[in-house]
Design a protein around this motif. Structure first.
Motif, mmCIF file in Angstrom:
data_model
loop_
_atom_site.group_PDB
_atom_site.id
_atom_site.type_symbol
_atom_site.label_atom_id
_atom_site.label_comp_id
_atom_site.label_asym_id
_atom_site.label_seq_id
_atom_site.Cartn_x
_atom_site.Cartn_y
_atom_site.Cartn_z
ATOM 1 N N THR A 1 -5.350 0.824 1.966
ATOM 2 C CA THR A 1 -6.667 1.315 1.579
ATOM 3 C C THR A 1 -7.512 1.681 2.791
ATOM 4 O O THR A 1 -8.602 2.176 2.647
ATOM 5 N N HIS A 2 -7.008 1.412 3.982
ATOM 6 C CA HIS A 2 -7.736 1.726 5.209
ATOM 7 C C HIS A 2 -7.119 2.951 5.868
ATOM 8 O O HIS A 2 -6.009 3.360 5.552
ATOM 9 N N THR A 3 -7.822 3.508 6.805
ATOM 10 C CA THR A 3 -7.334 4.725 7.458
ATOM 11 C C THR A 3 -6.082 4.482 8.290
ATOM 12 O O THR A 3 -5.353 5.412 8.580
ATOM 13 N N ARG A 4 -5.832 3.223 8.666
ATOM 14 C CA ARG A 4 -4.654 2.932 9.490
ATOM 15 C C ARG A 4 -3.375 2.894 8.668
ATOM 16 O O ARG A 4 -2.300 2.857 9.205
ATOM 17 N N GLY A 5 -3.471 2.877 7.371
ATOM 18 C CA GLY A 5 -2.291 2.841 6.518
ATOM 19 C C GLY A 5 -1.761 1.430 6.343
ATOM 20 O O GLY A 5 -2.010 0.556 7.157
ATOM 21 N N GLY A 6 -1.079 1.213 5.252
ATOM 22 C CA GLY A 6 -0.556 -0.112 4.938
ATOM 23 C C GLY A 6 0.936 -0.208 5.153
ATOM 24 O O GLY A 6 1.594 0.751 5.538
ATOM 25 N N ALA A 7 1.448 -1.381 4.864
ATOM 26 C CA ALA A 7 2.888 -1.603 4.983
ATOM 27 C C ALA A 7 3.618 -0.697 3.995
ATOM 28 O O ALA A 7 3.151 -0.453 2.885
ATOM 29 N N ALA B 1 -6.194 -6.829 15.145
ATOM 30 C CA ALA B 1 -5.922 -6.405 16.522
ATOM 31 C C ALA B 1 -4.998 -5.183 16.560
ATOM 32 O O ALA B 1 -4.409 -4.875 17.587
ATOM 33 N N TRP B 2 -4.869 -4.497 15.426
ATOM 34 C CA TRP B 2 -4.094 -3.261 15.311
ATOM 35 C C TRP B 2 -2.590 -3.451 15.443
ATOM 36 O O TRP B 2 -1.881 -2.562 15.918
ATOM 37 N N ALA B 3 -2.080 -4.597 15.044
ATOM 38 C CA ALA B 3 -0.618 -4.793 15.057
ATOM 39 C C ALA B 3 0.025 -3.745 14.147
ATOM 40 O O ALA B 3 -0.537 -3.350 13.129
ATOM 41 N N ASP B 4 1.200 -3.289 14.530
ATOM 42 C CA ASP B 4 1.930 -2.280 13.751
ATOM 43 C C ASP B 4 2.507 -2.946 12.508
ATOM 44 O O ASP B 4 3.490 -3.673 12.573
ATOM 45 N N VAL B 5 1.892 -2.688 11.375
ATOM 46 C CA VAL B 5 2.284 -3.347 10.132
ATOM 47 C C VAL B 5 3.672 -2.906 9.663
ATOM 48 O O VAL B 5 4.321 -3.598 8.894
ATOM 49 N N ASN B 6 4.170 -1.785 10.159
ATOM 50 C CA ASN B 6 5.495 -1.303 9.765
ATOM 51 C C ASN B 6 6.553 -1.470 10.847
ATOM 52 O O ASN B 6 7.633 -0.885 10.755
ATOM 53 N N TYR B 7 6.256 -2.288 11.855
ATOM 54 C CA TYR B 7 7.257 -2.553 12.890
ATOM 55 C C TYR B 7 8.506 -3.134 12.237
ATOM 56 O O TYR B 7 8.426 -3.992 11.360
ATOM 57 N N ALA B 8 9.659 -2.665 12.665
ATOM 58 C CA ALA B 8 10.931 -3.171 12.135
ATOM 59 C C ALA B 8 11.830 -3.584 13.298
ATOM 60 O O ALA B 8 11.859 -2.922 14.336
ATOM 61 N N ARG B 9 12.547 -4.684 13.085
ATOM 62 C CA ARG B 9 13.557 -5.091 14.064
ATOM 63 C C ARG B 9 14.654 -4.032 14.096
ATOM 64 O O ARG B 9 14.662 -3.113 13.276
ATOM 65 N N ALA B 10 15.593 -4.184 15.006
ATOM 66 C CA ALA B 10 16.687 -3.221 15.135
ATOM 67 C C ALA B 10 17.481 -3.077 13.835
ATOM 68 O O ALA B 10 18.013 -2.007 13.542
ATOM 69 N N ASP B 11 17.542 -4.143 13.037
ATOM 70 C CA ASP B 11 18.299 -4.077 11.786
ATOM 71 C C ASP B 11 17.472 -3.544 10.613
ATOM 72 O O ASP B 11 17.958 -3.428 9.498
ATOM 73 N N ALA C 1 -1.299 -16.718 6.741
ATOM 74 C CA ALA C 1 -2.167 -15.584 6.403
ATOM 75 C C ALA C 1 -3.279 -15.390 7.425
ATOM 76 O O ALA C 1 -3.628 -14.252 7.746
ATOM 77 N N GLY C 2 -3.834 -16.462 7.950
ATOM 78 C CA GLY C 2 -4.882 -16.335 8.960
ATOM 79 C C GLY C 2 -4.398 -15.619 10.200
ATOM 80 O O GLY C 2 -5.096 -14.759 10.755
ATOM 81 N N CYS C 3 -3.198 -15.936 10.622
ATOM 82 C CA CYS C 3 -2.609 -15.272 11.792
ATOM 83 C C CYS C 3 -2.315 -13.804 11.493
ATOM 84 O O CYS C 3 -2.555 -12.934 12.328
ATOM 85 N N VAL C 4 -1.799 -13.551 10.296
ATOM 86 C CA VAL C 4 -1.523 -12.160 9.904
ATOM 87 C C VAL C 4 -2.819 -11.360 9.920
ATOM 88 O O VAL C 4 -2.864 -10.251 10.442
ATOM 89 N N ARG C 5 -3.887 -11.940 9.383
ATOM 90 C CA ARG C 5 -5.193 -11.267 9.369
ATOM 91 C C ARG C 5 -5.648 -10.929 10.793
ATOM 92 O O ARG C 5 -6.106 -9.821 11.062
ATOM 93 N N LEU C 6 -5.496 -11.890 11.706
ATOM 94 C CA LEU C 6 -5.887 -11.658 13.098
ATOM 95 C C LEU C 6 -5.040 -10.563 13.752
ATOM 96 O O LEU C 6 -5.557 -9.716 14.484
ATOM 97 N N LEU C 7 -3.756 -10.590 13.498
ATOM 98 C CA LEU C 7 -2.858 -9.581 14.066
ATOM 99 C C LEU C 7 -3.202 -8.182 13.546
ATOM 100 O O LEU C 7 -3.223 -7.208 14.302
ATOM 101 N N LEU C 8 -3.479 -8.097 12.263
ATOM 102 C CA LEU C 8 -3.850 -6.796 11.693
ATOM 103 C C LEU C 8 -5.181 -6.300 12.252
ATOM 104 O O LEU C 8 -5.343 -5.108 12.512
#
Length: 94
Positions: free
Chosen positions: A53-59, A18-28, A9-16
């Motif tokens: 709940t934020h302006t960037r949108g959620g998963a 840093a504006w990581a794309d929360v809806n990124y999907a692999r090829a499948d 969760a700590g890493c996920v928090r940091l990635l989010l």
């Protein structure tokens, strides 16, 4: 995706943060939310879904991934009731 599937969760928090794309999907079509919830990592799933709940949108709780299944189907298939409850709650708000 690895952070969420590992329940870091700590890493996920940091990635989010840093504006990581929360809806990124692999090829499948497999997403980080699917990776978290089909392994029972409620805290990681909640972090990604709270983005709604934020302006960037959620998963996207209704994303259809590999084999035509949703995150909710994956979580319930693997018996992760905490994740199922979380997904149902968020789905009700969407």
């Amino acid at each position: 995706m690895r952070a969420s599937s590992g329940g870091h969760a700590g890493c996920v928090r940091l990635l989010l943060a840093a504006w990581a794309d929360v809806n990124y999907a692999r090829a499948d079509g497999y997403t980080a939310l699917m990776a978290a919830t089909d392994r029972g990592h409620v805290d990681c799933g909640r972090l990604m879904l709270e983005r709604a709940t934020h302006t960037r949108g959620g998963a996207d709780v209704n994303h259809v991934g590999p084999f035509g299944v949703t995150t909710l189907i994956e979580a319930s298939h693997f018996g992760h009731t905490g994740c199922v409850r979380l997904l149902l709650e968020v789905g009700r708000r969407c």
